[in-house]
Design an enzyme around this catalytic site. Structure first.
Site, PDB file in Angstrom:
ATOM      1  N   LYS A   1     -71.346 -29.107  58.055  1.00 44.31           N
ATOM      2  CA  LYS A   1     -72.524 -28.631  57.308  1.00 44.31           C
ATOM      3  C   LYS A   1     -72.616 -29.505  56.059  1.00 44.31           C
ATOM      4  CE  LYS A   1     -74.021 -26.550  54.190  1.00 44.31           C
ATOM      5  NZ  LYS A   1     -74.864 -27.209  53.147  1.00 44.31           N
TER       6      LYS A   1
ATOM      7  N   GLU B   1     -61.397 -29.055  47.893  1.00 45.36           N
ATOM      8  CA  GLU B   1     -61.350 -30.189  46.963  1.00 45.36           C
ATOM      9  C   GLU B   1     -62.497 -29.939  45.990  1.00 45.36           C
ATOM     10  OE1 GLU B   1     -61.653 -32.949  44.777  1.00 45.36           O
ATOM     11  OE2 GLU B   1     -62.876 -33.885  46.334  1.00 45.36           O
TER      12      GLU B   1
ATOM     13  N   CYS C   1     -66.389 -36.348  41.409  1.00 48.83           N
ATOM     14  CA  CYS C   1     -65.431 -35.338  40.958  1.00 48.83           C
ATOM     15  C   CYS C   1     -64.318 -35.981  40.143  1.00 48.83           C
ATOM     16  CB  CYS C   1     -64.889 -34.520  42.115  1.00 48.83           C
ATOM     17  SG  CYS C   1     -64.349 -35.512  43.468  1.00 48.83           S
TER      18      CYS C   1
ATOM     19  N   GLU D   1     -66.845 -28.860  33.557  1.00 48.88           N
ATOM     20  CA  GLU D   1     -67.315 -30.018  34.319  1.00 48.88           C
ATOM     21  C   GLU D   1     -68.829 -30.145  34.155  1.00 48.88           C
ATOM     22  OE1 GLU D   1     -67.191 -29.904  38.690  1.00 48.88           O
ATOM     23  OE2 GLU D   1     -66.492 -31.972  38.622  1.00 48.88           O
TER      24      GLU D   1
END
Ligand code: ADP
Length: 495
Positions: free
Chosen positions: A175, A250, A284, A385
């Site tokens: 997906k 992750e 990331c 973040e």
């Protein structure tokens, strides 16, 4: 006519009946619709999972070197089509063409790596405590793997996950992110052309809250592998806990680069610019915090600002572009909100800070490369973040303070230190709390044959890629063969 990104289920491309269409838009020019993809609902996700389940017994029994041949061919197909695929990556996710091509290269590298494992997939043999008994371990596939991927590496992350899953003998339902469905289609087409049997790889498009959630909750899926935000990863892990699945996450990062007084400042400057503003900060592993020793702070800040102002913003397909757009309007607004939070919180905005203006960028989601100084540990721009071209600079005093400041963080993915002193470098390698440490290199730049992942909020203890990626996608089976011809009992005195 807008192109359609179809689902791929049991070897057939199809648009699920009644599914709403989701537009995939070029983030550098929102008039350019790349394609429409279906928002796949649970019933169709179920059909994909059932196809993967049916295909599993034959695929797991296919010798791994034979599975490897298909993966290797898929890599060769992507290599042949690299130029065209790189342009698609850039058009659909916005990163400059050099990086779009890099994304495809990473998929090709991953095919090489996974195919090589087809002739290894090593287990262990070990002596037994009993005479005439042999002990060894073999890796077994887990079953149907659900893979949920983000948009920022739109071919590379699907490749990382699915090629490792496949070489181990699993079947998959992928997906991909709703922002980059066509990149996933092209990746799956390479596997189809390479001869992957029907049902072994399935692709379902759609939003997280429809297709993503249905896949994560499906009882026929044995394992979920997810890359994305920590918030969404936690939601996926919760669904997996409730439905008894293995899950590998992750997630986010708040990566820092340390620059000590003795560093090569030219190199550190180049590294910071690439780490913070490459892929417009949407990795990331992007450099989000820069920890500068007080002795070189002012000089580095001045030079950084000068260079950041010179970075060329624009569409990734235009020659000379160094910084592309953010992926969508929502993300652009989020980044602008963070910039506001930085100013309100008391940091000094020294460069950028606004949506970019100008004819080249007017139709895209561009934010100027932004630099804050005077950032303190309490501020949101130090802790959270951002996933955009925003760099928070903190003044530190020597190695110990730098490491302590770096570690004061809810995440632990990537990190970097610039120094010429071997003792400082190795102390940092020992004491930094992160899954990845670079010495004299920026926080970005992972290679596919090394473990990738982080600690704290950045993951849940797994490492993708490298040899360790195989551990995510396999179960160990331990085998004891007794050829003594009599009952032997472990831990019991048999004399
Ligand atoms: P981003 O990385 O874009 O900040 P997400 O972490 O939300 O955002 O997205 C990463 C992937 O997770 C995408 O493929 C997205 O569709 C999917 N996703 C989002 N929400 C959910 C959810 N509740 N359950 C499962 N998958 C989700």
């Amino acid at each position: 006519m807008v192109e359609k990104a179809l689902n791929f289920i049991d070897g057939q491309w199809s648009w699920p009946k009644g599914a709403k269409a989701l537009a995939s838009v070029n983030p550098a020019d929102h008039r350019d619709i790349v394609c429409e993809a279906p928002d796949t609902l649970a019933a169709e996700v179920d059909r994909a999972v059932q196809a993967a389940r049916r295909a599993f017994p034959a695929w797991r029994r296919t010798p791994a070197p034979e599975r490897a041949k298909i993966i290797r061919r898929a890599g060769e197909i992507m290599a042949r089509r690299k130029a065209e695929l790189g342009r698609l990556v850039t058009r659909e996710c916005g990163k400059p063409l050099t990086e779009g091509l890099g994304d495809v290269q990473e998929s090709i590298d991953m095919a090489e790596m996974a195919a090589g494992e087809g002739r290894r997939l090593y287990g262990e043999t070990t002596p037994s405590e009993l005479p005439s008994r042999m002990c060894f371990t073999v890796r077994e596939p887990v079953g149907v793997c659900g893979l949920i991927t983000p948009w920022n590496f739109p071919t590379a992350i699907p490749a990382w996950k699915s090629l490792h899953a496949l070489i181990c003998g699993n079947t998959v339902v992928l997906k991909p992110a709703e922002d980059t469905p066509m990149c996933a289609v092209e990746f799956v087409k390479a596997l189809e052309e390479a001869g992957i049997p029907a049902g072994v790889v399935n692709l379902v498009h759609g939003q997280g809250k429809t297709a993503g959630r249905a896949l994560s909750a499906h009882p026929g899926v044995s394992l979920m592998s997810f890359t994305g935000s920590t918030h969404t990863g936690t939601a996926v892990a919760t669904l997996c806990a409730e439905s008894g699945k293995r899950v590998s996450l992750e997630c986010g990062g708040k990566n820092a680069q340390i620059v000590l007084a003795d560093a090569d400042l030219d190199l550190a400057l180049e590294g910071a610019l690439w780490g913070a503003f490459g892929t417009a900060g949407q990795r990331c592993t992007a450099t989000s915090r820069l920890l500068l020793d007080e002795s070189i702070h002012d000089e580095m800040v001045d030079r950084l600002i000068k260079q950041a102002r010179r970075l060329k913003l624009g569409a990734g397909l235009e020659k000379g572009t160094q910084v592309g757009p953010l992926i969508n309007e929502r993300q652009m607004k989020r980044v602008l909100d963070y910039i506001q939070a930085g100013t309100k919180g008391g940091a000094a905005l020294r460069c950028g800070g606004k949506r970019a203006r100008g004819a080249d960028v007017a139709r895209g989601w561009f934010v100027e490369p932004t630099i804050f100084t005077g950032v303190t540990r309490k501020m949101r721009i130090f802790r959270e973040e951002i996933f955009g071209p925003v760099l928070s600079i903190v003044k530190v005093s020597g190695l110990a303070d730098a490491i302590e400041t770096l570690n004061d963080c809810a995440y632990g993915l990537s990190s970097s230190i610039y120094t010429r002193d071997v003792n400082s470098a190795l102390t940092a390698v020992r004491d930094i709390e992160a899954g990845i440490v670079y010495v004299n290199g920026p926080t970005i730049g992972a290679e596919v044959h090394l473990p990738f992942g982080g600690i704290k909020g950045s993951g849940n203890g797994h490492r993708e890629a490298g040899k360790t990626g195989l551990d995510i996608f396999t179960e160990w089976k331990t085998v004891y063969i007794d050829y003594s011809g009599k009952l032997q009992r472990a831990q019991i005195d048999n004399s």
